[in-house]
Write an enzyme that holds these catalytic residues in place. Structure first.
Site, PDB file in Angstrom:
ATOM      1  N   HIS A 124      -0.059   6.852   1.266  1.00 48.35           N
ATOM      2  CA  HIS A 124      -0.228   6.858  -0.284  1.00 48.35           C
ATOM      3  C   HIS A 124      -1.357   7.904  -0.446  1.00 48.35           C
ATOM      4  O   HIS A 124      -2.163   8.064   0.363  1.00 48.35           O
ATOM      5  CB  HIS A 124      -0.546   5.349  -0.681  1.00 48.35           C
ATOM      6  CG  HIS A 124      -0.742   5.439  -2.125  1.00 48.35           C
ATOM      7  ND1 HIS A 124      -1.916   5.931  -2.873  1.00 48.35           N
ATOM      8  CD2 HIS A 124       0.008   4.770  -3.045  1.00 48.35           C
ATOM      9  CE1 HIS A 124      -1.889   5.417  -4.215  1.00 48.35           C
ATOM     10  NE2 HIS A 124      -0.650   4.874  -4.392  1.00 48.35           N
ATOM     11  N   ASP A 201      -4.772   0.525   5.646  1.00 51.06           N
ATOM     12  CA  ASP A 201      -4.204   0.177   4.237  1.00 51.06           C
ATOM     13  C   ASP A 201      -3.327  -0.893   4.123  1.00 51.06           C
ATOM     14  O   ASP A 201      -2.293  -0.652   4.586  1.00 51.06           O
ATOM     15  CB  ASP A 201      -3.899   1.646   3.751  1.00 51.06           C
ATOM     16  CG  ASP A 201      -3.286   1.282   2.382  1.00 51.06           C
ATOM     17  OD1 ASP A 201      -2.967   0.510   1.821  1.00 51.06           O
ATOM     18  OD2 ASP A 201      -2.657   2.573   1.740  1.00 51.06           O
ATOM     19  N   GLN A 204       0.331  -3.022   0.793  1.00 50.75           N
ATOM     20  CA  GLN A 204       1.730  -3.402   0.472  1.00 50.75           C
ATOM     21  C   GLN A 204       1.789  -4.556   1.609  1.00 50.75           C
ATOM     22  O   GLN A 204       3.184  -4.986   1.541  1.00 50.75           O
ATOM     23  CB  GLN A 204       2.428  -2.332   0.701  1.00 50.75           C
ATOM     24  CG  GLN A 204       2.511  -1.245  -0.322  1.00 50.75           C
ATOM     25  CD  GLN A 204       2.972  -1.661  -1.716  1.00 50.75           C
ATOM     26  OE1 GLN A 204       3.519  -2.753  -1.826  1.00 50.75           O
ATOM     27  NE2 GLN A 204       2.283  -0.929  -2.759  1.00 50.75           N
ATOM     28  N   LYS A 227      -1.920  -6.413  -6.005  1.00 47.46           N
ATOM     29  CA  LYS A 227      -0.713  -6.456  -5.515  1.00 47.46           C
ATOM     30  C   LYS A 227      -0.573  -7.881  -4.511  1.00 47.46           C
ATOM     31  O   LYS A 227       0.213  -8.102  -3.764  1.00 47.46           O
ATOM     32  CB  LYS A 227      -0.633  -5.491  -4.455  1.00 47.46           C
ATOM     33  CG  LYS A 227      -0.662  -4.248  -5.088  1.00 47.46           C
ATOM     34  CD  LYS A 227      -0.586  -2.935  -4.149  1.00 47.46           C
ATOM     35  CE  LYS A 227      -1.028  -1.531  -4.831  1.00 47.46           C
ATOM     36  NZ  LYS A 227       0.002  -0.817  -5.732  1.00 47.46           N
ATOM     37  N   CYS A 367       3.164   8.186  -5.575  1.00 50.93           N
ATOM     38  CA  CYS A 367       2.124   8.595  -4.931  1.00 50.93           C
ATOM     39  C   CYS A 367       1.898   9.110  -3.540  1.00 50.93           C
ATOM     40  O   CYS A 367       1.307   8.850  -2.846  1.00 50.93           O
ATOM     41  CB  CYS A 367       1.049   7.425  -5.138  1.00 50.93           C
ATOM     42  SG  CYS A 367       0.528   7.378  -6.843  1.00 50.93           S
TER      43      CYS A 367
HETATM   44  N1  PMP Z   1      -1.883   2.251  -0.409  1.00 51.27           N
HETATM   45  C1  PMP Z   1      -0.659   1.704  -0.852  1.00 51.27           C
HETATM   46  C2  PMP Z   1       0.337   1.720   0.282  1.00 51.27           C
HETATM   47  C3  PMP Z   1      -0.156   1.499  -2.058  1.00 51.27           C
HETATM   48  O1  PMP Z   1       0.798   1.111  -2.294  1.00 51.27           O
HETATM   49  C4  PMP Z   1      -1.261   1.508  -3.162  1.00 51.27           C
HETATM   50  C5  PMP Z   1      -0.957   1.331  -4.662  1.00 51.27           C
HETATM   51  N2  PMP Z   1       0.318   1.623  -5.024  1.00 51.27           N
HETATM   52  C6  PMP Z   1      -2.317   1.933  -2.874  1.00 51.27           C
HETATM   53  C7  PMP Z   1      -2.627   2.364  -1.496  1.00 51.27           C
HETATM   54  C8  PMP Z   1      -3.434   2.251  -4.040  1.00 51.27           C
HETATM   55  O2  PMP Z   1      -3.708   0.831  -4.437  1.00 51.27           O
HETATM   56  P1  PMP Z   1      -4.729   0.997  -5.784  1.00 51.27           P
HETATM   57  O3  PMP Z   1      -4.014   1.684  -6.905  1.00 51.27           O
HETATM   58  O4  PMP Z   1      -4.683  -0.478  -6.149  1.00 51.27           O
HETATM   59  O5  PMP Z   1      -6.216   1.230  -5.301  1.00 51.27           O
END
Ligand code: PMP
Length: 422
Positions: A124, A201, A204, A227, A367
């Protein structure tokens, strides 16, 4: 398997009874954010109704109550991650904030010219850009470990990619774009062979499977509350005490200091050192309630149900003419990214048609622009499932997709007939 499990918990989520575009809501965008159980909403309302005060600073009982609730939430987070020392769990705004904290503070202290930070090609943006920023400043470089065609990271390549220059391996636990579950424990083992620090990270992962950072062996683990059925604006960064204690503060302000003089300040111990200013007190308490909720449901049951639902959805969606699923890893979480190719239908058209039928999915690059480039698509449509989704909702999705494809196919056939006869 059938939807019995999901049907039992659906009534805990009031929004699932709502409508969208005049149709019953079918919410299949859980990778973006999950819906909230009533128990979590009640915890927020209870806090603001009965316990609201600023924490840590007040001697009066109300402030003490707020502080206790906030610190209790930290203990719940620690237990959730399998961590004994709750002070290693820092409340942050979310995964993005957690990664930025480590990149700026740990990276600022540890990266120098010639060093490398390794990320995967599936990351991401939030696990790419903070590292780019710090690498630029430090003169270090970002290396990329690209996935294979199935969206998997080939562990056999890792010993060749890693070297004494690798100081940080920053890796997702699960891909938000493709659903791939990475073998983080094995990645950590390889990274440790070259003494690299590992950040995971967990955005997910945490809502779908039980988490134990000790078993993973990583050094940092970060995730977002929203999430995990919790509120937005709250997340967690877990780090090993010795690493966190050696890191300079990320932000300065109230609550993170012990003494302040104009000539010098001294800092508070963990975790306050990294929680400058008034934190998201209600958010932390809400996250604690969300953790209580998922643990009551039980990850064994959640994972087994979602795995079965994913298998069913994958099979059903594959039967839609011209539908191609991107990401066919052997180990996948409940994410299905797809394109409609014959007839070719743009992701935006797919999402709009589904939205008109009350079905929420996400389209675009998720993203993950570098990954989309690697996959040679500008974007995908992504269905991301959660424990409250039902087999019937998958049927409804597939029904609408089939109707869309056949409408588009007959329109194209008519247009071709018209041009042949003119
Ligand atoms: N890493 C991953 C794998 C994600 O799916 C996301 C959110 N889509 C993020 C980081 C970022 O999370 P946040 O926007 O809640 O900071």
């Amino acid at each position: 398997m059938n939807s019995e499990f999901a049907n039992k918990i659906r009534s805990d989520f009031p929004i699932l009874a709502t409508q969208m575009s005049g149709k019953p809501l079918v919410y299949l965008d859980n990778g973006a954010t999950t819906q909230k159980p009533q128990a979590m909403i009640d915890a927020l309302v209870h806090y603001y109704t009965h316990d609201n005060a600023n924490i840590h600073r007040g001697v009066y009982e109300l402030s003490q109550r707020a502080t206790d609730a906030y610190e209790l939430a930290r203990k719940k987070v620690a237990a959730f991650l399998g961590v004994e020392d709750a002070a290693e769990c820092v409340f942050v705004r979310g995964t993005t904030d957690g990664i930025n904290l480590v990149a700026a503070s740990w990276g600022g202290n540890n990266l120098k010219a010639g060093d490398e930070v390794l990320v995967s090609g599936l990351e991401h943006h939030s696990n790419i850009v903070p590292w780019q920023l710090i690498c630029e400043r430090a003169g270090a470089s970002l290396r990329v470990w690209q996935p294979n065609a199935a969206g998997e990271l080939d562990l056999q390549q890792l010993p060749e990619i890693l070297s004494a220059r690798t100081k940080m391996v920053a890796i997702q636990h699960v891909s938000n774009a493709l659903g791939t579950i990475h073998d983080v424990a094995e990645i950590v083992r390889c990274a440790k062979a070259v003494d690299a620090t590992v950040l995971v990270d967990g955005a997910q992962w945490v809502g779908h499977y039980a988490t134990n950072v000790a078993e993973l062996g990583c050094d940092f683990y970060t995730f977002s509350g929203h999430k995990l059925y919790g509120p937005t604006g709250i997340g967690v960064l877990w780090g090993r005490r010795e690493l966190l204690e050696a890191m300079p503060p990320y932000q300065g302000g109230g609550d993170m200091i012990e003494t302040v003089e104009f000539s010098k300040s001294t800092y508070a111990p963990l975790p306050n050192l990294f929680e400058a200013g008034t934190p998201n007190i209600a958010g932390a308490i809400g996250l604690g309630a969300a953790i209580d909720y998922v643990q009551e449901v039980g990850f064994e049951r959640i994972s087994a149900y979602e795995d079965a639902l994913l298998e069913y959805a994958t099979e059903k969606m594959t039967s839609v003419p011209g539908l191609r699923i991107l990401g066919t890893a052997a180990r996948k979480a409940a994410v299905i990214s797809f394109v409609l190719e014959s007839p070719s239908i743009a992701p935006l058209d797919i999402a709009t048609t589904l939205s008109d039928e009350g079905i929420a999915i996400r389209t675009g690059h998720h993203c993950c622009m570098p990954l989309m480039g690697e996959l040679k698509v500008s974007g995908t449509s992504r269905v991301s499932l959660a424990m409250y989704n039902t087999f019937e909702e998958v049927d409804r999705l597939v029904e609408v997709l089939n109707a869309l494809v056949s409408r588009r196919a007959s329109k194209q056939a008519t247009a071709a007939d018209d041009s042949n006869s003119s």
